[in-house]
Every structure is written in structure tokens, then in C-alpha cells.
Design a protein around this motif. Structure first.
Motif, PDB file in Angstrom:
ATOM      1  N   GLU A   1      -1.102   1.368  -8.878  1.00 42.04           N
ATOM      2  CA  GLU A   1      -1.484   0.168  -8.141  1.00 42.04           C
ATOM      3  C   GLU A   1      -0.736  -1.009  -8.742  1.00 42.04           C
ATOM      4  OE1 GLU A   1      -5.472  -2.463  -7.017  1.00 42.04           O
ATOM      5  OE2 GLU A   1      -5.666  -0.385  -7.698  1.00 42.04           O
ATOM      6  N   GLY A   2       0.310  -1.439  -8.037  1.00 40.14           N
ATOM      7  CA  GLY A   2       1.102  -2.554  -8.525  1.00 40.14           C
ATOM      8  C   GLY A   2       0.358  -3.871  -8.394  1.00 40.14           C
ATOM      9  N   VAL A   3       0.943  -4.911  -8.972  1.00 39.08           N
ATOM     10  CA  VAL A   3       0.322  -6.235  -8.920  1.00 39.08           C
ATOM     11  C   VAL A   3       1.309  -7.241  -8.355  1.00 39.08           C
ATOM     12  CG1 VAL A   3      -1.214  -5.780 -10.861  1.00 39.08           C
ATOM     13  CG2 VAL A   3       1.034  -6.792 -11.285  1.00 39.08           C
ATOM     14  N   ASN A   4       0.758  -8.315  -7.796  1.00 38.93           N
ATOM     15  CA  ASN A   4       1.548  -9.452  -7.354  1.00 38.93           C
ATOM     16  C   ASN A   4       1.654 -10.414  -8.529  1.00 38.93           C
ATOM     17  OD1 ASN A   4       2.678 -11.744  -6.229  1.00 38.93           O
ATOM     18  ND2 ASN A   4       1.328 -11.785  -4.447  1.00 38.93           N
ATOM     19  N   ASP A   5       2.772 -10.376  -9.216  1.00 37.49           N
ATOM     20  CA  ASP A   5       2.974 -11.202 -10.405  1.00 37.49           C
ATOM     21  C   ASP A   5       3.891 -12.362 -10.043  1.00 37.49           C
ATOM     22  OD1 ASP A   5       3.195 -12.252 -12.924  1.00 37.49           O
ATOM     23  OD2 ASP A   5       4.172 -10.526 -13.835  1.00 37.49           O
ATOM     24  N   GLY A   6       3.296 -13.441  -9.549  1.00 36.55           N
ATOM     25  CA  GLY A   6       4.071 -14.623  -9.189  1.00 36.55           C
ATOM     26  C   GLY A   6       5.020 -14.415  -8.038  1.00 36.55           C
TER      27      GLY A   6
ATOM     28  N   LYS B   1       0.828  -1.200   0.000  1.00 38.58           N
ATOM     29  CA  LYS B   1       0.000   0.000   0.000  1.00 38.58           C
ATOM     30  C   LYS B   1       0.869   1.260   0.000  1.00 38.58           C
ATOM     31  CE  LYS B   1      -3.782   2.497   0.448  1.00 38.58           C
ATOM     32  NZ  LYS B   1      -3.216   3.843   0.699  1.00 38.58           N
ATOM     33  N   ALA B   2       1.887   1.283   0.835  1.00 38.70           N
ATOM     34  CA  ALA B   2       2.770   2.453   0.878  1.00 38.70           C
ATOM     35  C   ALA B   2       3.540   2.607  -0.430  1.00 38.70           C
ATOM     36  CB  ALA B   2       3.740   2.329   2.050  1.00 38.70           C
ATOM     37  N   MET B   3       3.961   1.490  -1.026  1.00 30.93           N
ATOM     38  CA  MET B   3       4.681   1.554  -2.297  1.00 30.93           C
ATOM     39  C   MET B   3       3.769   2.062  -3.406  1.00 30.93           C
ATOM     40  SD  MET B   3       6.833  -2.009  -1.863  1.00 30.93           S
ATOM     41  CE  MET B   3       7.647  -1.957  -3.457  1.00 30.93           C
ATOM     42  N   ASP B   4       2.518   1.619  -3.414  1.00 32.89           N
ATOM     43  CA  ASP B   4       1.540   2.133  -4.377  1.00 32.89           C
ATOM     44  C   ASP B   4       1.391   3.645  -4.242  1.00 32.89           C
ATOM     45  OD1 ASP B   4       0.980  -0.355  -5.444  1.00 32.89           O
ATOM     46  OD2 ASP B   4      -0.901  -0.623  -4.374  1.00 32.89           O
ATOM     47  N   ASP B   5       1.258   4.101  -2.979  1.00 36.79           N
ATOM     48  CA  ASP B   5       1.060   5.529  -2.744  1.00 36.79           C
ATOM     49  C   ASP B   5       2.261   6.342  -3.224  1.00 36.79           C
ATOM     50  OD1 ASP B   5      -1.401   4.982  -1.630  1.00 36.79           O
ATOM     51  OD2 ASP B   5      -0.680   5.095   0.454  1.00 36.79           O
TER      52      ASP B   5
ATOM     53  N   GLU C   1      11.400   2.672   0.520  1.00 35.99           N
ATOM     54  CA  GLU C   1      12.493   3.583   0.186  1.00 35.99           C
ATOM     55  C   GLU C   1      12.926   3.415  -1.263  1.00 35.99           C
ATOM     56  OE1 GLU C   1      13.578   6.058   2.131  1.00 35.99           O
ATOM     57  OE2 GLU C   1      11.909   5.402   3.401  1.00 35.99           O
ATOM     58  N   LEU C   2      12.878   2.200  -1.774  1.00 36.89           N
ATOM     59  CA  LEU C   2      13.191   1.978  -3.187  1.00 36.89           C
ATOM     60  C   LEU C   2      12.177   2.691  -4.081  1.00 36.89           C
ATOM     61  CD1 LEU C   2      14.130  -1.823  -3.195  1.00 36.89           C
ATOM     62  CD2 LEU C   2      15.695   0.111  -3.441  1.00 36.89           C
ATOM     63  N   ALA C   3      10.904   2.591  -3.713  1.00 35.99           N
ATOM     64  CA  ALA C   3       9.870   3.285  -4.486  1.00 35.99           C
ATOM     65  C   ALA C   3      10.115   4.795  -4.473  1.00 35.99           C
ATOM     66  CB  ALA C   3       8.489   2.959  -3.921  1.00 35.99           C
ATOM     67  N   LYS C   4      10.508   5.325  -3.310  1.00 35.01           N
ATOM     68  CA  LYS C   4      10.804   6.759  -3.221  1.00 35.01           C
ATOM     69  C   LYS C   4      12.002   7.125  -4.100  1.00 35.01           C
ATOM     70  CE  LYS C   4       9.044   7.392   1.505  1.00 35.01           C
ATOM     71  NZ  LYS C   4       9.424   7.682   2.927  1.00 35.01           N
TER      72      LYS C   4
ATOM     73  N   GLY D   1      10.426  -6.662   4.675  1.00 33.93           N
ATOM     74  CA  GLY D   1      10.064  -5.457   3.942  1.00 33.93           C
ATOM     75  C   GLY D   1      11.120  -4.999   2.950  1.00 33.93           C
ATOM     76  N   ARG D   2      12.230  -5.733   2.848  1.00 38.17           N
ATOM     77  CA  ARG D   2      13.294  -5.369   1.924  1.00 38.17           C
ATOM     78  C   ARG D   2      13.066  -6.061   0.573  1.00 38.17           C
ATOM     79  NH1 ARG D   2      17.821  -7.269   2.753  1.00 38.17           N
ATOM     80  NH2 ARG D   2      19.169  -5.557   2.048  1.00 38.17           N
ATOM     81  N   ALA D   3      13.708  -5.489  -0.461  1.00 39.62           N
ATOM     82  CA  ALA D   3      13.520  -6.031  -1.804  1.00 39.62           C
ATOM     83  C   ALA D   3      14.734  -5.719  -2.668  1.00 39.62           C
ATOM     84  CB  ALA D   3      12.261  -5.431  -2.459  1.00 39.62           C
TER      85      ALA D   3
END
Length: 342
Positions: free
Chosen positions: A224-229, A215-219, A323-326, A267-269
Motif C-alpha cells: 500500500e503506497g502513500v501519497n508523499d507530497g 489501487k491497481a499499482m498497490d495490487d 505498467e511501470l509497477a508491473k 495516468g503516466r509517471a
């Protein structure tokens, strides 16, 4: 000493520390088109639009037309696996490389992050079909794949990397063919995939939950991202109409910025993907990414003669998902793109 588990989770490569700068510039490979093979007319694939500067305006581009899944049964049979029809216009088939165990920057790369091939077929109002896509191949597979594509009259419009240093060595090649025989085109692609160890298609599965603050990453990203596999994916498409050799590409086809976030726990990626830009946007995007600690991987084209001319920069970063999204959002705002609705 850093243990193996911390290496595979990307320790030492967070945005908290400035990543090592490394920009690989891809060599340009002009496709060699064979006269024999599938038989589609490919003269326009490698050439320009045919317009001369200072002459009459270009004619209106040929537009794609809606199709049904039934119209692509022959293509599915030739490819050896089913695809899906997107927006009634593009028939897309995926070929994920589940067979590869690739590690980059201490992260085990999943197929959804950077190791999936895909081919899309589009029908046009003049009765022709355009097929284009991206193949993921190992270094040992690259030359046999190139030979198979050339033999079947399929152009390679780019050969490059999507990742920084990684093992084993993997390459990505973009492919393009335009003609009247989509099943013959599909047979050509099948011959190229048969030159690889790409595994058979797996039965559909429900994606695992994402260990990310979606939700925070979308904002942050404004989409609106998706869960793709099991991968959080956000896509943005150019607002302009892209024309390739007189053919108008469907919105988002060959002209998207795609961001793939692979959860690493807590929460890391790891994020890998590419920005699509016109020439005047490139240096601004690069500056914004580096200012945010994002590593640049490659700058290149995916096609040979699209209008407007598009450039793609692949990137890499590891850190907290939000933070990556930011870190990516300012570069998104510097390009003429809009979120793709899912």
C-alpha cells in the motif's frame, strides 16, 4: 519536431520503446575523518566490524532504543528545522531541494522524486547515537560540503548519481557518524547544509491528489503506497537484521528498496528509486529490470561495513503507472524484502 511540453512530459522515453542503456559505475570514495570538530568517536565509522575470520563468534549487536520527540529538541534546534520520530526509534529530518530546477530525460524532476536530502538519528542501548542520511548537492556545492563534513568528523560513505543525464548537474552523498554527542553531530550536518543553497523548511501542506491508478499499482506491487507530497511512494525493507559496526540498524533503515512515481498526467509517471540487494541478487535484478525496459542508472554501496553487505541499483523509467509497477514487481520478488507498512 517534439515540442518543449512533450519533452518535459517524457515523450520518447516510454517503456513502449527500449530505453537507451546507460550504466554509470560510481567511484569509491573512502572518507577522510578529522580528529577535530564535533568530537564523536568515529573510528568505527570507516572501519570494519573488528572480527577476525576463524575466531570466536561476534558478540550480540547493540540494539536501538525508543525515544521521545522531546529528547531531540536540541538536534532540531541545531539543524534549524523540526523532524519527525519514526516508530519511536529514528528521528528523521528532511531537506527538500525546492530551489533546484532539474530536468532529466525531458522530465522536470520534483524534490519528492529525487531531490530531497534527509538525516536520521538513532539512540542505542549503550548511550551512543548513530546518525546517517543522504545529501542532495549541486556539483558546485559538492566540494565545500565534503570539506564541512570532514571538518566536523562526519564520514562520507558514498558519492554518486541517482539520475541519468540531467541539468544542472546534481550529486548525492551518503553521510554517517556515530558517537555520544548528537547535538554536536547536528551542528556538523548544519554546517554542511549551510554550504548549499538548500532553502528553509516550508510549512506542512496537504499533498495534491495523485493522477495515477493507485489501487491497481498497490495490487501489482503487493503493498500500500502513500501519497508523499504528490509522489506515489512504495517502500520494501530487507528481512535480515543489518548490523553496522556492531550496531543493529532498525528495520528498514539503510536497507530499503524505495520507488517514487511522479505523475505526468493521464495516468503516466516517471519512476525513480533504488533496489537494495545482496551480491547474489544483483545480476538477476538487473536482468529483470532491463527485460522490462527499465533503465539502469548506478550500482553502488551506501555504507562501508554493513553486514550483510548491501548493494543498491538506482533506476529510471517513464510510462503508464500500472505498467511501470508491473515492470518492477519481478525484481522485487527476486530480493529478500517485505513491504513497509505505512
Amino acid at each position: 519536431m517534439t515540442d518543449r511540453r512533450s519533452q518535459e512530459n517524457g515523450a520518447g522515453h516510454d517503456l513502449a520503446t527500449t530505453p537507451r542503456r546507460r550504466l554509470l559505475v560510481a567511484a569509491a570514495f573512502a572518507p577522510v575523518l578529522a580528529a577535530a570538530g564535533t568530537g564523536p568517536a568515529l573510528a568505527a565509522t570507516a572501519g570494519g566490524s573488528g572480527r577476525k575470520h576463524g575466531t570466536e563468534p561476534a558478540p550480540e549487536p547493540v540494539r536501538p532504543v525508543a525515544t521521545t520527540p522531546a529528547e531531540w529538541k536540541g538536534v532540531a534546534k541545531a539543524l534549524g528545522r523540526p523532524g519527525s520520530l519514526l516508530n519511536d526509534v529514528m528521528y528523521r529530518t528532511r531537506f527538500p531541494r525546492h530551489d533546484l530546477h532539474v530536468v532529466s530525460q525531458g522530465v522536470r524532476v520534483s524534490p519528492g522524486l529525487a531531490l530531497a536530502s534527509h538525516i536520521g538519528f538513532i539512540r542505542y542501548a549503550d548511550g551512543t547515537t548513530l546518525a546517517m542520511g543522504d545529501m542532495t548537492v549541486t556539483e558546485d556545492e559538492l566540494q565545500p560540503v565534503s570539506d564541512a563534513l570532514i571538518e566536523h568528523g562526519i564520514a562520507q560513505t558514498a558519492i554518486h548519481k541517482h539520475l541519468l543525464a540531467h541539468e544542472p548537474d546534481v550529486w548525492w552523498t551518503h553521510v554517517h557518524v556515530h558517537g555520544h554527542e548528537p547535538v554536536a553531530m547536528a551542528r556538523g550536518f548544519r554546517a554542511a547544509f549551510d554550504a548549499t543553497a538548500t532553502p528553509p523548511a516550508r510549512p506542512p501542506e496537504s499533498p495534491p491528489p495523485l493522477d495515477l491508478d493507485v489501487k491497481a499499482m498497490d495490487d501489482v506491487l503487493g503493498t500500500e503506497g502513500v501519497n508523499d507530497g504528490g509522489i506515489y511512494k512504495a517502500v520494501f525493507a530487507r528481512r535480515e537484521t543489518i548490523v553496522e559496526n556492531g550496531m543493529a540498524l532498525p528495520a528498514g533503515v539503510g536497507s530499503t528498496s524505495a520507488f517514487n512515481f511522479q505523475p505526468l498526467g493521464g495516468g503516466r509517471a516517471a519512476v525513480n528509486g533504488d533496489f537494495v540487494m545482496i551480491a547474489s541478487e544483483v545480476q538477476t535484478v538487473h536482468s529483470l529490470l532491463r527485460n522490462s525496459g527499465v533503465s539502469l542508472v548506478e550500482l553502488h554501496n551506501h555504507a562501508l561495513s554493513e553486514e550483510p553487505r548491501l548493494f543498491f541499483t538506482h533506476f529510471w523509467a517513464v510510462g503508464d503507472g500500472v505498467e511501470l509497477a508491473k515492470a518492477l514487481r519481478p525484481a522485487v520478488d527476486a530480493t529478500n524484502v517485505a513491504p513497509v507498512e505505512n
